[in-house]
Design a protein around this motif. Structure first.
Motif, mmCIF file in Angstrom:
data_model
loop_
_atom_site.group_PDB
_atom_site.id
_atom_site.type_symbol
_atom_site.label_atom_id
_atom_site.label_comp_id
_atom_site.label_asym_id
_atom_site.label_seq_id
_atom_site.Cartn_x
_atom_site.Cartn_y
_atom_site.Cartn_z
ATOM 1 N N LEU A 20 0.844 -1.026 0.177
ATOM 2 C CA LEU A 20 -0.197 -0.065 -0.160
ATOM 3 C C LEU A 20 0.791 1.158 -0.040
ATOM 4 C CD1 LEU A 20 -2.622 1.567 0.242
ATOM 5 C CD2 LEU A 20 -2.776 1.127 2.579
ATOM 6 N N TRP A 21 1.830 1.408 0.908
ATOM 7 C CA TRP A 21 2.959 2.455 0.840
ATOM 8 C C TRP A 21 3.371 2.654 -0.573
ATOM 9 C CZ3 TRP A 21 8.192 2.226 3.926
ATOM 10 C CH2 TRP A 21 8.622 3.635 3.959
ATOM 11 N N ILE A 22 3.805 1.725 -1.328
ATOM 12 C CA ILE A 22 4.444 1.846 -2.607
ATOM 13 C C ILE A 22 3.386 2.542 -3.692
ATOM 14 C CG2 ILE A 22 5.264 0.585 -4.519
ATOM 15 C CD1 ILE A 22 6.520 -1.293 -2.484
ATOM 16 N N HIS A 23 2.100 1.629 -3.292
ATOM 17 C CA HIS A 23 1.163 2.170 -4.179
ATOM 18 C C HIS A 23 0.547 3.707 -3.965
ATOM 19 C CE1 HIS A 23 -2.322 2.418 -7.006
ATOM 20 N NE2 HIS A 23 -3.163 2.657 -5.709
ATOM 21 N N GLU A 24 0.595 3.958 -2.811
ATOM 22 C CA GLU A 24 0.235 5.589 -2.290
ATOM 23 C C GLU A 24 1.309 6.321 -2.864
ATOM 24 O OE1 GLU A 24 -2.324 6.440 0.637
ATOM 25 O OE2 GLU A 24 -3.289 5.313 -1.035
ATOM 26 N N ASN A 25 2.709 6.163 -2.733
ATOM 27 C CA ASN A 25 3.534 7.028 -3.370
ATOM 28 C C ASN A 25 3.376 7.269 -4.884
ATOM 29 O OD1 ASN A 25 4.806 8.072 -1.001
ATOM 30 N ND2 ASN A 25 6.209 6.555 -0.695
ATOM 31 N N GLU A 26 3.370 5.973 -5.471
ATOM 32 C CA GLU A 26 3.043 6.152 -6.841
ATOM 33 C C GLU A 26 1.985 6.867 -7.395
ATOM 34 O OE1 GLU A 26 2.590 1.837 -8.134
ATOM 35 O OE2 GLU A 26 4.708 1.582 -8.095
ATOM 36 N N GLU A 27 0.745 6.996 -6.357
ATOM 37 C CA GLU A 27 -0.155 7.992 -6.975
ATOM 38 C C GLU A 27 -0.037 9.299 -6.538
ATOM 39 O OE1 GLU A 27 -3.208 7.175 -8.476
ATOM 40 O OE2 GLU A 27 -1.991 4.990 -8.869
ATOM 41 N N ARG A 28 0.712 9.280 -5.529
ATOM 42 C CA ARG A 28 1.239 10.753 -5.104
ATOM 43 C C ARG A 28 2.126 11.454 -6.109
ATOM 44 N NH1 ARG A 28 0.699 12.792 0.084
ATOM 45 N NH2 ARG A 28 -0.707 11.696 1.248
ATOM 46 N N LYS A 29 2.979 10.536 -6.632
ATOM 47 C CA LYS A 29 3.997 11.153 -7.686
ATOM 48 C C LYS A 29 3.262 11.456 -8.902
ATOM 49 C CE LYS A 29 8.439 9.812 -9.831
ATOM 50 N NZ LYS A 29 9.370 8.591 -9.931
ATOM 51 N N LYS A 30 2.168 10.907 -9.346
ATOM 52 C CA LYS A 30 1.339 11.175 -10.605
ATOM 53 C C LYS A 30 0.622 12.553 -10.330
ATOM 54 C CE LYS A 30 0.445 6.401 -11.734
ATOM 55 N NZ LYS A 30 -0.880 5.435 -11.867
ATOM 56 N N ARG A 31 0.242 12.812 -9.088
ATOM 57 C CA ARG A 31 -0.483 13.982 -8.857
ATOM 58 C C ARG A 31 0.490 15.075 -8.425
ATOM 59 N NH1 ARG A 31 -3.682 10.656 -5.290
ATOM 60 N NH2 ARG A 31 -2.463 11.471 -3.604
ATOM 61 N N GLY A 32 1.871 15.014 -8.591
ATOM 62 C CA GLY A 32 2.930 15.754 -8.035
ATOM 63 C C GLY A 32 2.785 16.442 -6.695
ATOM 64 N N ASN A 33 2.401 15.186 -5.575
ATOM 65 C CA ASN A 33 2.280 15.493 -4.277
ATOM 66 C C ASN A 33 3.447 15.061 -3.586
ATOM 67 O OD1 ASN A 33 -0.512 16.523 -4.871
ATOM 68 N ND2 ASN A 33 -1.328 14.666 -3.903
ATOM 69 N N GLU A 34 3.700 15.624 -2.240
ATOM 70 C CA GLU A 34 4.700 14.973 -1.600
ATOM 71 C C GLU A 34 4.848 13.646 -1.485
ATOM 72 O OE1 GLU A 34 6.912 16.156 2.810
ATOM 73 O OE2 GLU A 34 5.313 17.338 2.028
ATOM 74 N N LEU A 35 5.798 12.994 -1.242
ATOM 75 C CA LEU A 35 5.693 11.480 -1.138
ATOM 76 C C LEU A 35 5.869 11.233 0.562
ATOM 77 C CD1 LEU A 35 8.314 10.048 -3.587
ATOM 78 C CD2 LEU A 35 5.911 10.380 -4.013
ATOM 79 N N ILE A 36 5.172 10.159 0.813
ATOM 80 C CA ILE A 36 5.322 9.741 2.182
ATOM 81 C C ILE A 36 6.438 8.830 2.478
ATOM 82 C CG2 ILE A 36 3.881 8.162 3.901
ATOM 83 C CD1 ILE A 36 1.410 8.385 2.235
ATOM 84 N N ASN A 37 7.306 9.497 3.338
ATOM 85 C CA ASN A 37 8.620 9.093 3.673
ATOM 86 C C ASN A 37 8.511 7.945 4.976
ATOM 87 O OD1 ASN A 37 9.730 10.664 1.766
ATOM 88 N ND2 ASN A 37 9.703 12.560 3.316
ATOM 89 N N GLU A 38 7.449 8.250 5.589
ATOM 90 C CA GLU A 38 7.424 7.155 6.729
ATOM 91 C C GLU A 38 5.884 6.544 6.545
ATOM 92 O OE1 GLU A 38 8.034 9.398 10.296
ATOM 93 O OE2 GLU A 38 9.967 9.696 10.009
ATOM 94 N N PHE A 39 5.850 5.240 7.001
ATOM 95 C CA PHE A 39 4.670 4.546 7.022
ATOM 96 C C PHE A 39 4.743 3.385 8.133
ATOM 97 C CE2 PHE A 39 1.201 1.984 5.562
ATOM 98 C CZ PHE A 39 0.380 2.720 4.575
ATOM 99 N N GLN A 40 3.793 3.371 8.677
ATOM 100 C CA GLN A 40 3.649 2.611 10.168
ATOM 101 C C GLN A 40 3.283 1.239 9.865
ATOM 102 O OE1 GLN A 40 1.177 4.329 13.280
ATOM 103 N NE2 GLN A 40 1.627 2.591 14.753
#
Length: 250
Positions: free
Chosen positions: A25-45
């Motif tokens: 999920l973390w990997i996928h969330e960052n892929e989607e954020r990258k597409k939108r030009g949003n800041e990536l999630i650097n930490e994930f619990q």
């Protein structure tokens, strides 16, 4: 019936089950954020204190667990009620910015308002994990909110997209709405809504792979809507609300 504590063996097995799914999920969330030009999630619990996990037994073969992180647990346990008590005019206005203002002002967060929003969006969540016949199964991630976007019918106001604060616009305590809405559906505390969402998630017809389901309570029929993120197989809440009031439901 809730068991506030689970065994170490049960805890270890559940953490081993959810970790690879959360990593995906973390990997996928960052892929989607990258597409939108949003800041990536650097930490994930990936790990959670055993004391912050509640276990609910539905029947002899079916159970579910509420797995809280500390940010989410603080908000549902005290912050929302504290914000309503201190800033009652910020609730029921139809504007997510008002609710955020109230929560931020009582949060004690060391950072500005925008950083606080980012912190909640990336960190504040709980997971609802089902287990049937000793086998862990579906996972629902319940965020405080997924996004904050302009309202479709009033671009000057903003709304919560997905997550608990979206659902809470349909609920109240002592006649006071718990989020942006003005619906009056009184419950006794915010935690109970999370529990009801957990129960409602388990009512879906898994064989039909449904994305919504209805739940019968003593005073209402509730409707839950969710979607499945296919890469991680983690579900997300879209909404949860009262479909209609009922009387004498058996």
């Amino acid at each position: 019936m809730a068991n506030k504590f689970i065994s170490i063996q049960e805890y270890d097995a559940m953490m081993a089950y959810i970790k690879p799914k959360l990593q995906a999920l973390w990997i996928h969330e960052n892929e989607e954020r990258k597409k939108r030009g949003n800041e990536l999630i650097n930490e994930f619990q990936f790990g959670f204190p055993i004391i912050d996990i509640a276990h609910y037994k539905i029947n002899n073969s079916r159970n579910f667990y509420l797995i809280f992180n500390s940010s989410f647990l603080k908000i549902i346990s005290s912050s929302i009620i504290k914000a309503i008590d201190n800033f009652p005019d910020k609730f029921g206005t139809g504007d997510a910015n008002d609710v955020i203002d109230a929560l931020y002002n009582v949060s004690g967060y060391h950072g500005d308002r925008e950083a606080y929003i980012g912190y909640l969006e990336q960190n504040a969540c709980c997971y609802i994990v089902y287990r049937e016949n000793e086998k862990f199964d579906d996972i629902l991630r319940l965020d405080i909110f997924r996004l904050i976007l302009p309202c479709k019918d009033d671009s000057k106001k903003y709304e919560f997209i997905g997550g608990l604060l979206h659902a809470l616009k349909h609920f109240s305590i002592n006649g006071k709405n718990l989020s942006t809405g003005n619906d009056i559906h009184n419950i006794f505390d915010v935690y109970h809504v999370v529990y009801l969402i957990g129960m409602a998630f388990g009512t879906r017809d898994r064989k039909k792979n449904e994305s919504n389901s209805c739940q019968t309570l003593s005073d209402a029929i509730m409707h839950i809507v969710f979607y499945k993120e296919e890469i991680s197989s983690v579900f997300f809440l879209v909404s949860y609300y009262k479909k209609k009031s009922v009387k004498n439901v058996s």
